[in-house]
Design a protein around this motif. Structure first.
Motif, PDB file in Angstrom:
ATOM      1  N   VAL A 250      -8.071  12.329  -6.435  1.00  0.00           N
ATOM      2  CA  VAL A 250      -6.996  13.015  -7.156  1.00  0.00           C
ATOM      3  C   VAL A 250      -6.009  13.630  -6.181  1.00  0.00           C
ATOM      4  N   VAL A 251      -6.525  14.311  -5.171  1.00  0.00           N
ATOM      5  CA  VAL A 251      -5.632  15.005  -4.242  1.00  0.00           C
ATOM      6  C   VAL A 251      -4.898  14.010  -3.343  1.00  0.00           C
ATOM      7  N   ILE A 252      -5.528  12.903  -2.999  1.00  0.00           N
ATOM      8  CA  ILE A 252      -4.857  11.872  -2.197  1.00  0.00           C
ATOM      9  C   ILE A 252      -3.726  11.233  -3.011  1.00  0.00           C
ATOM     10  N   ASP A 253      -3.942  11.056  -4.306  1.00  0.00           N
ATOM     11  CA  ASP A 253      -2.888  10.550  -5.193  1.00  0.00           C
ATOM     12  C   ASP A 253      -1.685  11.487  -5.199  1.00  0.00           C
ATOM     13  N   LYS A 254      -1.943  12.788  -5.256  1.00  0.00           N
ATOM     14  CA  LYS A 254      -0.861  13.765  -5.310  1.00  0.00           C
ATOM     15  C   LYS A 254      -0.087  13.817  -3.994  1.00  0.00           C
ATOM     16  N   ILE A 255      -0.801  13.746  -2.880  1.00  0.00           N
ATOM     17  CA  ILE A 255      -0.156  13.847  -1.568  1.00  0.00           C
ATOM     18  C   ILE A 255       0.678  12.607  -1.264  1.00  0.00           C
ATOM     19  N   PHE A 256       0.154  11.426  -1.620  1.00  0.00           N
ATOM     20  CA  PHE A 256       0.820  10.167  -1.265  1.00  0.00           C
ATOM     21  C   PHE A 256       1.294   9.396  -2.503  1.00  0.00           C
ATOM     22  N   LYS A 257       1.751  10.130  -3.506  1.00  0.00           N
ATOM     23  CA  LYS A 257       2.131   9.487  -4.779  1.00  0.00           C
ATOM     24  C   LYS A 257       3.253   8.472  -4.623  1.00  0.00           C
ATOM     25  N   GLU A 258       4.128   8.658  -3.613  1.00  0.00           N
ATOM     26  CA  GLU A 258       5.254   7.740  -3.415  1.00  0.00           C
ATOM     27  C   GLU A 258       5.042   6.819  -2.207  1.00  0.00           C
ATOM     28  N   HIS A 259       3.831   6.841  -1.654  1.00  0.00           N
ATOM     29  CA  HIS A 259       3.577   6.052  -0.447  1.00  0.00           C
ATOM     30  C   HIS A 259       2.224   5.344  -0.559  1.00  0.00           C
ATOM     31  N   PRO A 260       2.139   4.273  -1.343  1.00  0.00           N
ATOM     32  CA  PRO A 260       0.858   3.587  -1.563  1.00  0.00           C
ATOM     33  C   PRO A 260       0.213   3.049  -0.295  1.00  0.00           C
ATOM     34  N   GLU A 261       1.049   2.620   0.685  1.00  0.00           N
ATOM     35  CA  GLU A 261       0.466   2.076   1.923  1.00  0.00           C
ATOM     36  C   GLU A 261      -0.224   3.172   2.734  1.00  0.00           C
ATOM     37  N   MET A 262       0.344   4.381   2.715  1.00  0.00           N
ATOM     38  CA  MET A 262      -0.276   5.511   3.406  1.00  0.00           C
ATOM     39  C   MET A 262      -1.563   5.916   2.694  1.00  0.00           C
ATOM     40  N   LYS A 263      -1.505   5.942   1.375  1.00  0.00           N
ATOM     41  CA  LYS A 263      -2.683   6.278   0.578  1.00  0.00           C
ATOM     42  C   LYS A 263      -3.839   5.340   0.905  1.00  0.00           C
ATOM     43  N   GLU A 264      -3.552   4.063   0.988  1.00  0.00           N
ATOM     44  CA  GLU A 264      -4.587   3.074   1.283  1.00  0.00           C
ATOM     45  C   GLU A 264      -5.182   3.297   2.668  1.00  0.00           C
ATOM     46  N   GLU A 265      -4.333   3.653   3.626  1.00  0.00           N
ATOM     47  CA  GLU A 265      -4.808   3.880   4.999  1.00  0.00           C
ATOM     48  C   GLU A 265      -5.719   5.114   5.074  1.00  0.00           C
ATOM     49  N   VAL A 266      -5.355   6.166   4.339  1.00  0.00           N
ATOM     50  CA  VAL A 266      -6.205   7.367   4.297  1.00  0.00           C
ATOM     51  C   VAL A 266      -7.549   7.034   3.657  1.00  0.00           C
TER      52      VAL A 266
END
Length: 340
Positions: A250-266
């Motif tokens: 949930v928190v990773i979604d909020k932090i990287f909501k506009e950056h899916p590639e960054m979210k995936e890397e995290v």
């Protein structure tokens, strides 16, 4: 987790001296007199361990000697059992010089009708105290160094374990790594208790925070990093305030909501620690205290500490990125100001 230390009822306690410099442990054959002051001392340390966000929930391995001793627990054999436990620990300490000398306080206690065994490793501290000698000419007061001072009630222990005597396969512990054969090792869990388990809440939070920072540093320039890190801190503080913790996805979604590639890397980084779908629920306010303020330092030496509720109020403070890339901070609607 205990609500207060007053929930603890001390049944019996004993201290064994594990000073590696002596060449052998000094094991007590008598339990301690747990008067009110000393009982409060024990309760304070047990409560501090129990409420620590560094505590880990673990399960004993079948070959653990401590587990077998706890499994066959008999309060009438308290002295004998704790002597065996202390002997196990001393053998490991004696083989590894970097593990600090200590007293081992073993405490049987109850919370309501539930029984526990606390193993509190009280690493020695060095301090000074006075000593008085009398001679025919009067008193001769001196200051001497004392090398076996135990940690005070407010100090946290580096190593301690709380064993559930009703379900002795489970143990909760705090520990610190020391050199074992040249390698930093969690000797307390791996060599002494022989148990394994989940990461502590504090470690989980640190890993998630570090993974997020590493990805943000990779993709954002220095000016952008300043903004996204402040926003990340604000998001985490909101989760702690409203939920008491957070679900990692949930928190990773909020932090990287506009950056899916960054979210995936995290998520890939967190997968290595089995934290991709984890929940982080710190209990100690000190663990989340740093998220309640934005602590900023400028390259000109100006230091700002901004309460998070003020940071989130645009009528109070505004960050302006200037055309030349510099940043201005506008603090608004101040009723009064004083010098401290």
């Amino acid at each position: 987790m205990l609500g207060t230390k007053d929930e603890i009822r001390i049944e019996q306690a004993i201290v064994h001296i594990l000073d590696s410099s002596l060449g052998m442990p000094v094991l007590s054959d008598v339990v301690l007199d747990c008067g009110s002051d000393f009982s409060d001392f024990l309760k304070g340390h047990i409560f501090k361990v129990d409420s620590s966000d560094e505590i880990r929930s673990c399960t004993f391995q079948k070959e653990s000697s401590v587990f077998h001793l706890a499994e066959e627990w008999n309060p009438e054999k308290f002295i004998e059992i704790t002597q065996k436990i202390a002997g196990e620990l001393y053998t490991i300490m004696n083989q590894n010089i970097d593990i600090p000398a200590a007293d081992l306080l073993a405490v049987e206690y109850r919370v309501e009708k539930h029984r526990y065994l606390a193993l509190l490793k009280m690493n020695y501290k060095t301090s000074y105290t006075h000593m008085t000698n009398s001679d025919p000419w009067g008193n001769n007061n001196d200051i001497i160094m004392q090398k076996a001072i135990l940690p005070g009630e407010t100090q946290k222990l580096s190593e301690a374990a709380l064993i559930d005597l009703e379900a002795p396969q489970y143990v909760r512990l705090v520990e610190k790594k020391y050199d074992v054969n040249g390698v930093k090792t969690n000797y307390f869990s791996k060599l002494f208790l022989k148990c394994s388990g989940a990461l502590s809440s504090k470690t989980k939070l640190a890993i998630v925070n570090k993974a997020v920072e590493e990805v943000q540093k990779k993709y954002f320039n220095e000016s952008e990093q300043f903004e996204v890190r402040m926003e990340t801190k604000s998001i985490l503080n909101e989760e702690f305030t409203q939920q008491g913790g957070f679900e990692v996805p949930v928190v990773i979604d909020k932090i990287f909501k506009e950056h899916p590639e960054m979210k995936e890397e995290v998520q890939e980084k967190l997968e290595k620690y089995n934290l991709k779908e984890a929940t982080v629920e710190p209990q100690n306010p000190n663990t989340t205290k740093k998220f309640t303020k934005q602590h900023l330092m400028t390259d000109t030496g100006i230091e700002l500490k901004i309460p998070m509720e003020e940071y989130n109020n645009k009528d109070r403070i505004e960050f302006i990125t200037n055309p030349d890339g510099t940043i201005s901070v506008l603090i608004k609607n101040i009723g009064s100001i004083e010098s401290r």
